[in-house]
Design an enzyme around this catalytic site. Structure first.
Site, PDB file in Angstrom:
ATOM      1  N   ASP A   1       2.594  15.959  13.279  1.00  8.87           N
ATOM      2  CA  ASP A   1       2.952  15.689  11.878  1.00  8.87           C
ATOM      3  C   ASP A   1       1.699  15.533  11.024  1.00  8.87           C
ATOM      4  O   ASP A   1       1.635  14.670  10.153  1.00  8.87           O
ATOM      5  CB  ASP A   1       3.816  14.427  11.789  1.00  8.87           C
ATOM      6  CG  ASP A   1       4.503  14.293  10.426  1.00  8.87           C
ATOM      7  OD1 ASP A   1       4.748  15.338   9.783  1.00  8.87           O
ATOM      8  OD2 ASP A   1       4.779  13.160  10.010  1.00  8.87           O
TER       9      ASP A   1
ATOM     10  N   VAL B   1       0.833  -1.210   0.000  1.00  7.40           N
ATOM     11  CA  VAL B   1       0.000   0.000   0.000  1.00  7.40           C
ATOM     12  C   VAL B   1       0.861   1.250   0.000  1.00  7.40           C
ATOM     13  O   VAL B   1       0.608   2.209  -0.723  1.00  7.40           O
ATOM     14  CB  VAL B   1      -0.954   0.008   1.213  1.00  7.40           C
ATOM     15  CG1 VAL B   1      -1.686   1.344   1.311  1.00  7.40           C
ATOM     16  CG2 VAL B   1      -1.958  -1.135   1.104  1.00  7.40           C
TER      17      VAL B   1
ATOM     18  N   GLY C   1       8.415   2.462   8.105  1.00  8.98           N
ATOM     19  CA  GLY C   1       7.659   1.233   7.951  1.00  8.98           C
ATOM     20  C   GLY C   1       7.078   1.043   6.566  1.00  8.98           C
ATOM     21  O   GLY C   1       6.969   1.985   5.777  1.00  8.98           O
ATOM     22  N   LEU C   2       6.736  -0.204   6.294  1.00  5.90           N
ATOM     23  CA  LEU C   2       6.080  -0.595   5.049  1.00  5.90           C
ATOM     24  C   LEU C   2       4.679  -1.065   5.396  1.00  5.90           C
ATOM     25  O   LEU C   2       4.491  -1.830   6.342  1.00  5.90           O
ATOM     26  CB  LEU C   2       6.877  -1.719   4.377  1.00  5.90           C
ATOM     27  CG  LEU C   2       6.263  -2.379   3.139  1.00  5.90           C
ATOM     28  CD1 LEU C   2       6.128  -1.371   2.005  1.00  5.90           C
ATOM     29  CD2 LEU C   2       7.126  -3.563   2.708  1.00  5.90           C
TER      30      LEU C   2
ATOM     31  N   GLY D   1       7.033   4.299   4.128  1.00  5.00           N
ATOM     32  CA  GLY D   1       7.534   5.521   4.721  1.00  5.00           C
ATOM     33  C   GLY D   1       8.914   5.300   5.296  1.00  5.00           C
ATOM     34  O   GLY D   1       9.531   4.247   5.103  1.00  5.00           O
ATOM     35  N   ALA D   2       9.398   6.313   6.021  1.00  3.40           N
ATOM     36  CA  ALA D   2      10.747   6.235   6.576  1.00  3.40           C
ATOM     37  C   ALA D   2      10.864   5.138   7.629  1.00  3.40           C
ATOM     38  O   ALA D   2      11.932   4.569   7.821  1.00  3.40           O
ATOM     39  CB  ALA D   2      11.131   7.586   7.178  1.00  3.40           C
TER      40      ALA D   2
END
Length: 364
Positions: free
Chosen positions: A141, A26, A32-33, A29-30
């Protein structure tokens, strides 16, 4: 003992229990997948997030522990909820949450949003923030890619890995630049829940226009762009600047007057512009709160004070100042996972037992 299977996703090994099938990537990111999967227990589609190397450094271990604690604590319709968590034999952490079909960033880059969708999305963002802030948590964030949306237009705020306690001495250089509140750039020290309202205001503006409001190339350019629209910061804000270099930079900028947002957003209705004006205020103490935003007339079609809950308890931040070795974070994380699954920790040998020998005992 749960049975694990392995799959290769984007060159990354996903090691998950047989409860989850049909893995599809899907996003990445820095930290996690994320893959979609089918939960064989509920027959529901879910999102499975693999935390990359959670125990490689104490900082990453603490970050993962913080996100886990927050996901366990925060329970609200407009905040992503945890449905399962496990540690694989390879000592990777996996968070399982509900799956929503898209995010606001993808929507904004695909087509303009109609008025009723803008209203409904903003309402849900502020409804979620009201709850999160009442728990003593600042997201830090908030951005379109952290706002998930399904086919029914239900919206959920996600990615609390950077979230922090409400703290007048909060530090750090955190949120994605376009959505970063000016007090973060000006002080890097004193900021609170108001930074999330600023980010929500930037997102609101982007929904109205279809493009980022403050697309700065770096933090200096970012601040300059903000002043071009909102004018120079007031003296009360300038007085809070702690860094001599930052103060010198701000004082070197030409004096600018605030521009009417009605000129910037000519196609928007006056009530939308009025709410945006109240969200994008330099002085955080004069910025509208999430709860006040919900009561604004622009959101009247959705506002229901009896259905905008606050948190029952404050989040426990007692761990946040701890500087612990990786093994300590491991044990604490394992304890949280056992607690989530309602497992008696003494019977599982949690005390004094290395985490990796016990990881496979977490029940699914």
């Amino acid at each position: 003992m749960a049975e694990f299977v392995r799959a290769q996703i984007f060159g990354t090994t996903f090691e998950i229990t047989t409860r989850y099938t049909d893995l599809q990537p899907v996003g990445m990111g820095a930290f996690g997948l994320v893959c979609s999967a089918r939960d064989q227990l509920t027959n529901q589609a879910v999102a499975v997030k693999k935390i990359m190397k959670p125990f490689s450094t104490p900082v990453l271990a603490k970050r993962t522990y913080r996100e886990l604690k927050l996901l366990k604590h925060l329970r609200h319709e407009n905040v992503i909820s945890l449905s399962d968590i496990f540690i694989s034999p390879l000592e990777d952490i996996y968070f399982v949450t509900e799956l929503l079909g898209t995010d606001l960033h993808r929507l904004l880059t695909s087509r303009p949003l109609e008025k009723q969708f803008i209203q409904y999305f903003l309402y849900q963002i502020l409804r979620g923030l009201k709850y999160v802030h009442s728990a003593g948590v600042v997201h830090r964030d908030l951005k379109p890619s952290n706002i998930l949306i399904n086919e029914n237009c239900d919206l959920k705020i996600c990615d609390f890995g950077l979230a922090r306690v409400q703290d007048p001495q909060m530090t750090g250089y955190v949120s994605t630049r376009y959505y970063r509140a000016p007090e973060i750039m000006l002080t890097w020290q004193k900021y609170d829940v108001e930074v999330d309202v600023w980010s929500a205001g930037c997102i609101f503006a982007e929904m109205l226009s279809g493009r980022p409001l403050f697309p700065g190339k770096d933090h200096v350019n970012q601040f300059s762009i903000i002043t071009e629209l909102l004018g120079s910061p007031p003296d009360d804000v300038i007085k809070t600047i702690c860094s001599a270099n930052t103060l010198q930079f701000v004082q070197s900028l030409p004096k600018r007057e605030r521009q009417p947002l009605s000129e910037k957003f000519k196609g928007a209705e006056p009530l939308a512009v009025d709410l945006l004006e109240r969200m994008l205020v330099f002085d955080p103490k004069k910025r509208i709160t999430a709860a006040e935003g919900l009561a604004h007339e622009y959101l009247a079609p959705y506002h229901d004070p009896t259905d905008e809950p606050v948190a029952e308890t404050q989040f426990d931040w007692s761990f946040n100042d701890a500087e612990l070795p990786i093994d300590s974070w491991k044990v604490m994380m394992y304890s949280e996972i056992l607690d989530y699954h309602n497992v008696d920790q003494d019977s599982q040998g949690i005390h004094g037992t290395p985490l990796n020998t016990e990881a496979q005992r977490v029940p699914m």
